[in-house]
Design an enzyme around this catalytic site. Structure first.
Site, PDB file in Angstrom:
ATOM      1  N   ASP A   1      43.079  37.699  38.465  1.00  0.00           N
ATOM      2  CA  ASP A   1      43.428  37.163  37.144  1.00  0.00           C
ATOM      3  C   ASP A   1      44.584  37.937  36.530  1.00  0.00           C
ATOM      4  O   ASP A   1      45.432  37.360  35.856  1.00  0.00           O
ATOM      5  CB  ASP A   1      42.221  37.183  36.197  1.00  0.00           C
ATOM      6  CG  ASP A   1      42.588  36.580  34.842  1.00  0.00           C
ATOM      7  OD1 ASP A   1      42.941  35.384  34.831  1.00  0.00           O
ATOM      8  OD2 ASP A   1      42.562  37.280  33.830  1.00  0.00           O
TER       9      ASP A   1
ATOM     10  N   ARG B   1      51.276  32.938  34.986  1.00  0.00           N
ATOM     11  CA  ARG B   1      51.149  31.723  34.159  1.00  0.00           C
ATOM     12  C   ARG B   1      51.894  31.882  32.842  1.00  0.00           C
ATOM     13  O   ARG B   1      52.491  30.935  32.331  1.00  0.00           O
ATOM     14  CB  ARG B   1      49.666  31.433  33.888  1.00  0.00           C
ATOM     15  CG  ARG B   1      48.934  30.918  35.111  1.00  0.00           C
ATOM     16  CD  ARG B   1      47.431  30.948  34.901  1.00  0.00           C
ATOM     17  NE  ARG B   1      47.025  30.226  33.718  1.00  0.00           N
ATOM     18  CZ  ARG B   1      45.982  30.537  32.942  1.00  0.00           C
ATOM     19  NH1 ARG B   1      45.210  31.569  33.239  1.00  0.00           N
ATOM     20  NH2 ARG B   1      45.692  29.825  31.893  1.00  0.00           N
TER      21      ARG B   1
ATOM     22  N   SER C   1      40.055  31.709  34.587  1.00  0.00           N
ATOM     23  CA  SER C   1      40.528  33.014  34.112  1.00  0.00           C
ATOM     24  C   SER C   1      39.454  33.688  33.257  1.00  0.00           C
ATOM     25  O   SER C   1      39.102  34.863  33.472  1.00  0.00           O
ATOM     26  CB  SER C   1      41.820  32.795  33.305  1.00  0.00           C
ATOM     27  OG  SER C   1      42.154  33.930  32.574  1.00  0.00           O
TER      28      SER C   1
ATOM     29  N   HIS D   1      32.375  35.997  24.614  1.00  0.00           N
ATOM     30  CA  HIS D   1      33.825  35.843  24.732  1.00  0.00           C
ATOM     31  C   HIS D   1      34.332  34.855  23.694  1.00  0.00           C
ATOM     32  O   HIS D   1      33.712  33.822  23.463  1.00  0.00           O
ATOM     33  CB  HIS D   1      34.189  35.334  26.137  1.00  0.00           C
ATOM     34  CG  HIS D   1      35.664  35.247  26.349  1.00  0.00           C
ATOM     35  ND1 HIS D   1      36.417  36.328  26.732  1.00  0.00           N
ATOM     36  CD2 HIS D   1      36.529  34.221  26.189  1.00  0.00           C
ATOM     37  CE1 HIS D   1      37.682  35.967  26.809  1.00  0.00           C
ATOM     38  NE2 HIS D   1      37.785  34.692  26.491  1.00  0.00           N
TER      39      HIS D   1
ATOM     40  N   LYS E   1      36.311  36.717  34.748  1.00  0.00           N
ATOM     41  CA  LYS E   1      36.156  38.057  34.158  1.00  0.00           C
ATOM     42  C   LYS E   1      34.729  38.243  33.645  1.00  0.00           C
ATOM     43  O   LYS E   1      34.139  39.312  33.769  1.00  0.00           O
ATOM     44  CB  LYS E   1      37.163  38.230  33.010  1.00  0.00           C
ATOM     45  CG  LYS E   1      38.585  38.402  33.512  1.00  0.00           C
ATOM     46  CD  LYS E   1      39.597  38.487  32.398  1.00  0.00           C
ATOM     47  CE  LYS E   1      39.875  37.162  31.774  1.00  0.00           C
ATOM     48  NZ  LYS E   1      41.173  36.952  31.175  1.00  0.00           N
TER      49      LYS E   1
END
Ligand code: URA
Length: 435
Positions: A161, A168, A183, A82, A187
């Protein structure tokens, strides 16, 4: 349990329990807690923070709000990657095939670009026919068969999320470390891999503008991943200028292909080797970063990493030959050369502003509904520290028409700062945090 009590608790800097956090996420996802109460809670978290335990409970509650992909039946080591987002970041397009060619099973769920940042799914759609919404079953099958799948998150993954992020976004509560950690990590935990490598960006094009904030974010994410039973590592990298030379969807795919063919492309190859080395070490395949990087480089040199990208494109509906013939990828109607107007050295290029130039050309979205143009973007010819002369080529704008190109030229020139004296860029890899 009553949500108003939980909001008051966080307001008064008290610690929420696992049960309270699970209740809050379950009820919010199911519609039992209204947005206005959840907004107040997010703001209280942003202002007062969360302990590590609370962040872990929040992350696991969010992961469990939807499906968790079970990859345990697949043989081999499953890894995921990520990036916290940036400009010109085509790393996944290189790293995932490279690791898959080393025998790691890469099961990756990616996102789309928003605002100044790009997204892997948009880039992959530069391959005509590539599907970014394959089923969970096909995702698992592709990982098993070719060692690699990159798709979008299905609607059943981490619904908490999806709701929370949208909330948000419109309540000024994005830049909160516990909310970002939960968040991202919720995931990643839902996607089912055993190993997670995180590319945490810092600088003008990143969420975390300072190294100190990026370090805290990275440390917290590694901690949560490790406590959740995943081998996790984070690499802190520079995003003060765009990564590599290409910004824009098809342009970045072309640069990724060139790296898989052996080019350096600025820091792109270095970053992919560093992230890849973390995965190979965490998986026990390599004993040292040097050995890991050698292994990765050999898979570039023998063409097997590029072949893996072709396998991925084919398995998800595209034409594998496009990987070997990138001239077939979308090309903008207009190419306009941007000429340097002064002598000296490039001192700074504001990455987020360059991302916005690409977005204004049509390469990014201002709202989630915008349709993007995959062909447009910016080809940088110089990077920070490079000497430049008046009249020299600084960049090439790829645009839909001359009017867009002319506007982009002025916007782009405003992103540069020049120095009369030589400039030495800071280190690109700032730190590595191994879980
Ligand atoms: N990326 C995410 O997925 N979530 C955040 O909160 C920030 C970046």
């Amino acid at each position: 349990m009553v949500m108003t009590d939980l909001i008051a608790k966080k307001r008064d800097r008290l610690e929420l329990t696992r049960e309270e956090i699970e209740y809050m996420i379950r009820e919010y996802t199911g519609g039992g807690i209204p947005d206005y109460q959840m907004s107040a809670m997010c703001m209280a978290i942003l202002l007062n923070g969360m302990t590590r335990e609370e962040t872990l409970f929040l992350t696991t509650a969010m992961t469990n709000s939807g499906d968790v992909i079970d990859l345990s039946g697949l043989e081999g080591i499953k890894a995921d990657k990520h990036s916290t987002g940036g400009v010109g970041d085509k790393t996944s397009l290189i790293l995932c095939p490279m690791l898959a060619s080393c025998g790691i099973k890469m099961a990756k769920m990616s996102g789309r670009g928003l605002g100044h940042t790009g997204g892997t799914l948009d880039k992959l759609e530069s391959f005509q026919g590539y599907s970014t919404s394959i089923s969970e079953e096909k995702f698992r099958d592709n990982v098993a068969e070719i060692g690699l799948a990159i798709t979008g998150q299905t609607k059943d993954i981490d619904p908490a999320d999806k709701k929370l992020y949208a909330l948000r976004d419109v309540t000024g509560t994005v830049p909160s470390i516990p909310l970002i950690v939960s968040s991202i990590m919720s995931k990643k935990l839902a996607a089912g891999a055993d190993i997670i490598v995180l590319d945490v960006k810092t600088g003008s094009g990143a969420f975390m503008k300072t190294l100190e904030d990026a370090r805290i974010l990275a440390t917290e994410m590694v901690h949560v991943g490790t406590l959740a039973g995943k081998k996790t590592a984070a690499v802190l990298t520079d995003m003060d200028e765009p990564l590599g030379y290409m910004v824009g969807n098809a342009l970045e795919v072309k640069e990724a292909i060139r790296v898989l063919q052996g080019e350096e492309a600025g820091h792109v190859r270095q970053l992919c080797l560093e992230l890849g080395a973390c995965v190979l070490q965490l998986s026990g395949i390599a004993d040292s970063p040097e050995q890991a990087k050698e292994m990765l480089a050999s898979h570039i040199a023998d063409g097997s990493a590029l072949d893996k990208l072709a396998d991925l494109v084919e398995a998800q509906g595209g034409n594998r030959e496009d990987v070997y013939h990138p001239e077939r990828l979308p090309l903008a109607a207009v190419q306009r050369t941007v000429i340097c107007r002064e002598n000296g050295y490039i001192a700074h290029m504001t990455a987020d502003q360059i991302g916005l130039v690409s977005m204004h050309l049509g390469g990014g979205r201002e709202t989630k509904e915008d349709v993007i143009d995959l062909s447009v973007g910016i080809e940088l010819k110089k990077k920070v520290g490079d000497p430049v002369k008046k009249g020299e080529e600084l960049a090439v704008i790829h645009a839909r028409n001359e009017k867009d190109a002319a506007r982009a030229e002025e916007e782009l020139l405003a992103c540069y700062q020049f120095s009369e004296t030589p400039v030495t860029p800071g280190p690109f890899i700032k730190e590595i945090i191994m879980g």
